[in-house]
Design an enzyme around this catalytic site. Sequence first.
Site, mmCIF file in Angstrom:
data_model
loop_
_atom_site.group_PDB
_atom_site.id
_atom_site.type_symbol
_atom_site.label_atom_id
_atom_site.label_comp_id
_atom_site.label_asym_id
_atom_site.label_seq_id
_atom_site.Cartn_x
_atom_site.Cartn_y
_atom_site.Cartn_z
ATOM 1 N N LYS A 158 0.878 -1.163 0.000
ATOM 2 C CA LYS A 158 0.000 0.000 0.000
ATOM 3 C C LYS A 158 0.923 1.222 0.000
ATOM 4 O O LYS A 158 1.440 1.617 1.043
ATOM 5 C CB LYS A 158 -0.918 -0.016 1.229
ATOM 6 C CG LYS A 158 -2.027 1.066 1.203
ATOM 7 C CD LYS A 158 -1.487 2.445 1.476
ATOM 8 C CE LYS A 158 -2.567 3.499 1.474
ATOM 9 N NZ LYS A 158 -2.070 4.833 1.039
ATOM 10 N N GLU A 232 8.514 2.103 11.455
ATOM 11 C CA GLU A 232 9.564 3.119 11.358
ATOM 12 C C GLU A 232 8.850 4.438 11.164
ATOM 13 O O GLU A 232 8.280 4.707 10.104
ATOM 14 C CB GLU A 232 10.519 2.812 10.201
ATOM 15 C CG GLU A 232 11.791 3.648 10.228
ATOM 16 C CD GLU A 232 11.745 4.860 9.318
ATOM 17 O OE1 GLU A 232 11.450 5.970 9.843
ATOM 18 O OE2 GLU A 232 11.992 4.715 8.127
ATOM 19 N N CYS A 266 13.122 10.931 7.208
ATOM 20 C CA CYS A 266 12.960 10.651 8.642
ATOM 21 C C CYS A 266 14.301 10.724 9.367
ATOM 22 O O CYS A 266 14.372 11.168 10.509
ATOM 23 C CB CYS A 266 12.352 9.265 8.845
ATOM 24 S SG CYS A 266 10.703 9.061 8.172
ATOM 25 N N GLU A 363 8.437 17.178 14.344
ATOM 26 C CA GLU A 363 9.337 16.929 13.221
ATOM 27 C C GLU A 363 9.095 17.957 12.114
ATOM 28 O O GLU A 363 7.965 18.138 11.663
ATOM 29 C CB GLU A 363 9.116 15.521 12.671
ATOM 30 C CG GLU A 363 10.006 15.177 11.498
ATOM 31 C CD GLU A 363 9.784 13.765 10.982
ATOM 32 O OE1 GLU A 363 10.729 13.193 10.408
ATOM 33 O OE2 GLU A 363 8.673 13.235 11.165
#
Length: 458
Positions: A158, A232, A266, A363
């Site tokens: 996906k 993650e 990330c 973030e």
Amino acid sequence: MAIATINPTTGETERAFTPHTAAEVQRRIALAHDAFAALKDTTFAERARWLRAAADLLEAEVDDTARLLVVEMGKPIAQAEAEIRKSAKGLRYYAEHAEAFLADEPLSDPSAVGASKAWTRYEPLGAVLAVMPWNFPVWQALRFAAPALAAGNTGLLKHASNVPQTALYLDGLFARAGFPEGAFQALLIGSGEVKAVVEDPRVKAVTLTGSEPAGRAVAAAAGAAIKKSVLELGGSDPFIVLPSADLDAAVETAVKARTINNGQSCIASKRFIVHADVYDEFSRRFAEATAALVVGDPLDPETEVGPLATESGRDDLAELVDDAIAKGAKVLAGSGAPERPGWFYTPTVLADLSEDARIVQEEAFGPVATLYRAEDAEDAARIANQTTFGLSSSVWTNDPEEQEWFIRRLDAGAVFVNGMTVSFPELPFGGVKASGYGRELAAAGIREFTNLKTVWRS
């Protein structure tokens, strides 16, 4: 979110796709389930041959595929080409090492458990769902697919809704390489349909790379179904500079570490924590180098920073910067969106941040760096560990004792000493705290989606 290619350089829709129907999703799950019955009985040598064939296809088609990545998510063309080649390397890595990673492990003294022989064996689980992001649309997917297929699992992808053409390219890649029909397939579905796929009894496990809210939702669904999950999630990685560091190398690497992939990674360094003794010089040079970056069309080889992948991502980043400035942050370079089509954001450096600024804890997914002055090593470690994230970290010091001290003290899945964080097929990758759990890559990655079976023989 529509399943469509919207060119981030222009903001124009290039191509839209009709989502898969519920019936088509069911057909693909059944195909993956049936393919597992065939794939699990193939040999490591057969699967290795197919993985190498897939790597050959990636390399042969690198020009067209890299251009597709640029059009779908905006990374500079040279970085797109590097991602394709790295993905091919990852496929070959597992073709070479999967059999050794999953070899039976005999107990050295079986008499201790009253047996003539005892050992453990790694066996594949079945169909595994991968929910993957757009920022490294080939590498992220293949660092799951390579170990999963090498182990004998099948994969359902996906992918992010803004990279559907990349998803469909990967959908056909492994079949063209020789894998059984249904061994790896893409599901063109929205995030709202993921829970039902996780709950399907034919799907045995799930892995997700993405946001913290998405991770929580997928982990909850997997937990309720008693299925393995690997997450993650986000990161706000620290880049710590101490007085003994090579400042030239630290500044040069810091700029790259913050702006690679247009700042959308990330594991990109996001918070730059600098000892007071070198703070002024580092911050000046870092800001100057950031301001000098070439922002432009990602298909132009001279471009260093392209657009953000989505309009909403650009707007979210702008909100974080505006909030920080409103709360007293000092702008050392950039800030704001340039007057041009597309979803660009000027590379930015912020300093003197208030503790209540959102960007201190959240973030920043784009080319925005935050600077922090640390009084000593203890203060640097405190700042580094103050967020809820713990993906990776970078420490710059030439003092061996200081290096070891930070390796022990930093709450992160990885510590890179005098270098920027990079994912390698040879090294386990993953985080702690709100950055997730489980590991990808290396031996740890291929073992995540296997059954560790204990065998005892009298």
